[in-house]
Design a protein around this motif. Structure first.
Motif, PDB file in Angstrom:
ATOM      1  N   SER A 188     -31.001   1.353 -82.847  1.00  6.30           N
ATOM      2  CA  SER A 188     -30.999   2.443 -81.614  1.00  6.30           C
ATOM      3  C   SER A 188     -30.361   3.630 -82.276  1.00  6.30           C
ATOM      4  CB  SER A 188     -29.480   1.678 -81.480  1.00  6.30           C
ATOM      5  OG  SER A 188     -29.644   0.203 -81.277  1.00  6.30           O
ATOM      6  N   ILE A 189     -30.032   4.099 -83.916  1.00  8.77           N
ATOM      7  CA  ILE A 189     -29.469   5.313 -84.235  1.00  8.77           C
ATOM      8  C   ILE A 189     -30.072   5.628 -85.223  1.00  8.77           C
ATOM      9  CG2 ILE A 189     -27.659   6.471 -85.678  1.00  8.77           C
ATOM     10  CD1 ILE A 189     -25.782   4.401 -84.721  1.00  8.77           C
ATOM     11  N   GLY A 190     -31.335   5.006 -85.453  1.00  5.11           N
ATOM     12  CA  GLY A 190     -32.597   5.560 -86.095  1.00  5.11           C
ATOM     13  C   GLY A 190     -32.188   6.068 -87.486  1.00  5.11           C
ATOM     14  N   GLN A 191     -33.286   4.952 -88.790  1.00  4.84           N
ATOM     15  CA  GLN A 191     -33.475   5.371 -89.701  1.00  4.84           C
ATOM     16  C   GLN A 191     -32.535   5.575 -90.932  1.00  4.84           C
ATOM     17  OE1 GLN A 191     -36.726   8.504 -90.463  1.00  4.84           O
ATOM     18  NE2 GLN A 191     -38.095   7.174 -89.703  1.00  4.84           N
ATOM     19  N   VAL A 192     -31.242   4.595 -90.647  1.00  5.04           N
ATOM     20  CA  VAL A 192     -29.999   4.700 -91.710  1.00  5.04           C
ATOM     21  C   VAL A 192     -30.163   3.462 -91.432  1.00  5.04           C
ATOM     22  CG1 VAL A 192     -29.295   5.161 -89.617  1.00  5.04           C
ATOM     23  CG2 VAL A 192     -28.163   5.973 -91.970  1.00  5.04           C
ATOM     24  N   PHE A 193     -28.924   2.967 -92.512  1.00  4.04           N
ATOM     25  CA  PHE A 193     -28.555   0.766 -92.586  1.00  4.04           C
ATOM     26  C   PHE A 193     -27.400   1.772 -92.335  1.00  4.04           C
ATOM     27  CE2 PHE A 193     -32.502   0.864 -95.134  1.00  4.04           C
ATOM     28  CZ  PHE A 193     -32.953   0.105 -94.225  1.00  4.04           C
ATOM     29  N   ALA A 194     -26.440   0.448 -92.526  1.00  5.07           N
ATOM     30  CA  ALA A 194     -24.978   0.927 -92.225  1.00  5.07           C
ATOM     31  C   ALA A 194     -24.232   0.692 -93.328  1.00  5.07           C
ATOM     32  CB  ALA A 194     -24.068   0.586 -90.490  1.00  5.07           C
ATOM     33  N   ARG A 209     -27.553  11.929 -90.958  1.00  5.77           N
ATOM     34  CA  ARG A 209     -27.223  10.380 -90.792  1.00  5.77           C
ATOM     35  C   ARG A 209     -27.048   9.612 -91.648  1.00  5.77           C
ATOM     36  NH1 ARG A 209     -30.871  11.234 -86.799  1.00  5.77           N
ATOM     37  NH2 ARG A 209     -32.690   9.272 -87.231  1.00  5.77           N
ATOM     38  N   VAL A 210     -28.054   9.913 -93.160  1.00  7.50           N
ATOM     39  CA  VAL A 210     -27.736   9.194 -94.265  1.00  7.50           C
ATOM     40  C   VAL A 210     -26.426   9.719 -95.081  1.00  7.50           C
ATOM     41  CG1 VAL A 210     -28.842   9.026 -96.423  1.00  7.50           C
ATOM     42  CG2 VAL A 210     -30.087   8.688 -94.005  1.00  7.50           C
ATOM     43  N   ILE A 211     -26.129  10.506 -94.906  1.00  8.10           N
ATOM     44  CA  ILE A 211     -24.841  11.107 -95.288  1.00  8.10           C
ATOM     45  C   ILE A 211     -23.871  10.430 -94.816  1.00  8.10           C
ATOM     46  CG2 ILE A 211     -23.514  13.130 -95.603  1.00  8.10           C
ATOM     47  CD1 ILE A 211     -26.229  14.898 -96.445  1.00  8.10           C
ATOM     48  N   ASN A 212     -23.885  10.504 -93.586  1.00  7.29           N
ATOM     49  CA  ASN A 212     -22.664  10.020 -92.816  1.00  7.29           C
ATOM     50  C   ASN A 212     -22.372   8.662 -93.130  1.00  7.29           C
ATOM     51  OD1 ASN A 212     -20.932  12.250 -90.144  1.00  7.29           O
ATOM     52  ND2 ASN A 212     -23.274  12.866 -90.636  1.00  7.29           N
ATOM     53  N   SER A 213     -23.593   7.698 -92.840  1.00  2.00           N
ATOM     54  CA  SER A 213     -23.584   6.733 -93.573  1.00  2.00           C
ATOM     55  C   SER A 213     -22.793   6.634 -94.432  1.00  2.00           C
ATOM     56  CB  SER A 213     -24.585   6.162 -93.767  1.00  2.00           C
ATOM     57  OG  SER A 213     -24.489   4.263 -93.580  1.00  2.00           O
ATOM     58  N   LEU A 214     -23.604   7.406 -95.568  1.00  2.00           N
ATOM     59  CA  LEU A 214     -22.741   7.015 -97.633  1.00  2.00           C
ATOM     60  C   LEU A 214     -21.493   7.503 -97.652  1.00  2.00           C
ATOM     61  CD1 LEU A 214     -25.777   8.628 -99.026  1.00  2.00           C
ATOM     62  CD2 LEU A 214     -25.234   6.252 -99.361  1.00  2.00           C
ATOM     63  N   VAL A 215     -20.595   8.425 -96.744  1.00  2.00           N
ATOM     64  CA  VAL A 215     -19.049   9.320 -96.500  1.00  2.00           C
ATOM     65  C   VAL A 215     -18.837   7.690 -96.424  1.00  2.00           C
ATOM     66  CG1 VAL A 215     -17.767  10.265 -95.382  1.00  2.00           C
ATOM     67  CG2 VAL A 215     -19.898  11.639 -96.898  1.00  2.00           C
ATOM     68  N   ALA A 216     -19.118   7.393 -94.884  1.00  2.00           N
ATOM     69  CA  ALA A 216     -18.551   6.003 -93.819  1.00  2.00           C
ATOM     70  C   ALA A 216     -18.195   5.097 -94.651  1.00  2.00           C
ATOM     71  CB  ALA A 216     -19.024   6.657 -92.728  1.00  2.00           C
ATOM     72  N   TYR A 217     -19.379   4.433 -95.342  1.00  2.00           N
ATOM     73  CA  TYR A 217     -19.050   3.252 -96.393  1.00  2.00           C
ATOM     74  C   TYR A 217     -18.210   3.597 -97.067  1.00  2.00           C
ATOM     75  CZ  TYR A 217     -21.075  -0.693 -98.829  1.00  2.00           C
ATOM     76  OH  TYR A 217     -20.756  -2.203-100.082  1.00  2.00           O
ATOM     77  N   GLU A 251     -26.163  13.145 -79.831  1.00  2.00           N
ATOM     78  CA  GLU A 251     -26.143  12.468 -81.186  1.00  2.00           C
ATOM     79  C   GLU A 251     -24.521  13.125 -81.940  1.00  2.00           C
ATOM     80  OE1 GLU A 251     -28.153  12.026 -84.538  1.00  2.00           O
ATOM     81  OE2 GLU A 251     -28.594  11.942 -82.612  1.00  2.00           O
ATOM     82  N   GLY A 252     -24.014  14.042 -81.531  1.00  2.00           N
ATOM     83  CA  GLY A 252     -22.167  13.731 -81.905  1.00  2.00           C
ATOM     84  C   GLY A 252     -21.342  11.726 -81.780  1.00  2.00           C
ATOM     85  N   ALA A 253     -22.111  11.606 -80.639  1.00  2.00           N
ATOM     86  CA  ALA A 253     -21.565  10.223 -80.272  1.00  2.00           C
ATOM     87  C   ALA A 253     -22.267   9.468 -81.454  1.00  2.00           C
ATOM     88  CB  ALA A 253     -21.850  10.391 -78.883  1.00  2.00           C
ATOM     89  N   ARG A 254     -23.338   9.384 -81.919  1.00  2.00           N
ATOM     90  CA  ARG A 254     -23.865   8.209 -82.381  1.00  2.00           C
ATOM     91  C   ARG A 254     -23.354   8.366 -83.888  1.00  2.00           C
ATOM     92  NH1 ARG A 254     -28.969   6.018 -80.310  1.00  2.00           N
ATOM     93  NH2 ARG A 254     -28.959   6.634 -78.191  1.00  2.00           N
ATOM     94  N   LEU A 255     -23.652   9.684 -84.374  1.00  2.00           N
ATOM     95  CA  LEU A 255     -22.804   9.475 -85.572  1.00  2.00           C
ATOM     96  C   LEU A 255     -21.873   9.139 -85.830  1.00  2.00           C
ATOM     97  CD1 LEU A 255     -23.821  13.593 -86.900  1.00  2.00           C
ATOM     98  CD2 LEU A 255     -24.490  10.951 -87.290  1.00  2.00           C
ATOM     99  N   ILE A 284     -19.560   1.718 -87.451  1.00  2.00           N
ATOM    100  CA  ILE A 284     -19.565   0.546 -88.544  1.00  2.00           C
ATOM    101  C   ILE A 284     -20.405   0.795 -89.204  1.00  2.00           C
ATOM    102  CG2 ILE A 284     -22.383  -0.828 -88.046  1.00  2.00           C
ATOM    103  CD1 ILE A 284     -22.695  -0.159 -85.705  1.00  2.00           C
ATOM    104  N   ALA A 285     -20.385   1.855 -89.993  1.00  2.00           N
ATOM    105  CA  ALA A 285     -20.240   1.565 -92.155  1.00  2.00           C
ATOM    106  C   ALA A 285     -19.187   1.679 -91.833  1.00  2.00           C
ATOM    107  CB  ALA A 285     -20.853   3.375 -92.127  1.00  2.00           C
ATOM    108  N   VAL A 286     -18.038   2.458 -91.385  1.00  2.00           N
ATOM    109  CA  VAL A 286     -16.732   2.187 -92.354  1.00  2.00           C
ATOM    110  C   VAL A 286     -16.229   0.633 -92.475  1.00  2.00           C
ATOM    111  CG1 VAL A 286     -13.821   2.353 -91.879  1.00  2.00           C
ATOM    112  CG2 VAL A 286     -15.373   4.234 -91.960  1.00  2.00           C
ATOM    113  N   ALA A 287     -16.698  -0.243 -91.071  1.00  2.00           N
ATOM    114  CA  ALA A 287     -16.938  -1.672 -91.173  1.00  2.00           C
ATOM    115  C   ALA A 287     -17.952  -2.628 -92.508  1.00  2.00           C
ATOM    116  CB  ALA A 287     -17.072  -2.047 -89.819  1.00  2.00           C
ATOM    117  N   MET A 288     -19.167  -2.026 -92.517  1.00  2.00           N
ATOM    118  CA  MET A 288     -19.558  -2.926 -93.193  1.00  2.00           C
ATOM    119  C   MET A 288     -18.882  -2.457 -95.044  1.00  2.00           C
ATOM    120  SD  MET A 288     -21.763  -4.293 -92.153  1.00  2.00           S
ATOM    121  CE  MET A 288     -20.843  -4.747 -91.003  1.00  2.00           C
TER     122      MET A 288
END
Length: 224
Positions: free
Chosen positions: A41-47, A72-80, A124-128, A134-138
């Motif tokens: 749903s967000i696209g080509q990235v993992f949480a 998106r990947v960078i956002n996920s890495l930082v949030a995780y 796109e900002g809302a998706r980020l 979700i990435a923080v939760a993970m």
């Protein structure tokens, strides 16, 4: 005078406890569901699977992948990473109990599910922003349990290695169960995206809340 310390989150090897194993199964299901939702749903990235994200980042740096995947990947890495720091702080500094830490994860996943269900994730900002939740939760989930429930390469390697040597250990059926649980969580999420897309983000909430319930009941004092 020495200061007493409280034990951190219980490890799988602490003793046979089916309730604890069920908690791990539920968290593994939540992990599969969260990653499937984010990827579809967000696209080509993992949480939660940061190894996969690093591979995607490398591919994006070389011009592979869809447009915007690197951000998106960078956002996920930082949030995780933030989630891991938060989980470590709650566990080691604040000495919060495991149910309280899981409650934090469930609250983040629930917030994301509500935003998605109300169709408030349009830009796109809302998706980020949803990806960050979700990435923080993970990240929290990855830090507060000694047994991994959102990355499984090592788990699969150890299990297959023991199978090859015919040296199965007690409890390996639970280990195999966690691998299956990830697949089930991802499959249910993918099916929900197709049939009931507004509820897709909520799939990860249910097993995470189940794990919270199990861990809360485990810590209730016995009467007798």
């Amino acid at each position: 005078m020495s200061t007493p310390t409280r034990p951190s989150a219980p490890a799988r090897g602490a003793g046979p406890d089916p309730r604890g194993e069920w908690s791990l199964l539920l968290l593994s299901t939540a992990s599969g569901a969260a990653d499937a939702f984010v990827f579809i749903s967000i696209g080509q990235v993992f949480a939660g699977v940061m190894t996969g994200n690093l591979v995607l980042l490398g591919a994006a740096a070389a011009g592979g992948g869809e447009h915007g995947v690197a951000l998106r990947v960078i956002n996920s890495l930082v949030a995780y990473g933030i989630g891991v720091i938060w989980g470590a702080w709650m566990n080691e500094r604040l000495r919060w109990s495991l149910p309280v830490m899981l409650l934090t994860e469930v609250a983040l996943l629930t917030a994301g599910a509500v935003l998605w269900a109300l169709d408030l994730i349009a830009s796109e900002g809302a998706r980020l922003g949803l990806l960050v939740l979700i990435a923080v939760a993970m990240g929290i989930q990855g830090r507060i349990r000694a047994t991994p429930t959102n990355y499984f390469t090592g788990t699969l390697t150890a299990l297959v290695g023991r199978a090859a040597l015919r040296s199965w250990e007690e409890g390996d059926h639970w280990v195999a169960g966690r691998l299956i649980a990830v697949v089930v969580g991802a499959a249910v999420t993918a099916l929900t995206v197709r049939l009931w897309p507004d509820a897709a983000a909520a799939v990860a909430v249910l097993p995470a809340a189940g794990a919270l319930l199990v861990e809360t009941l485990r810590r209730r004092p016995s009467r007798g």
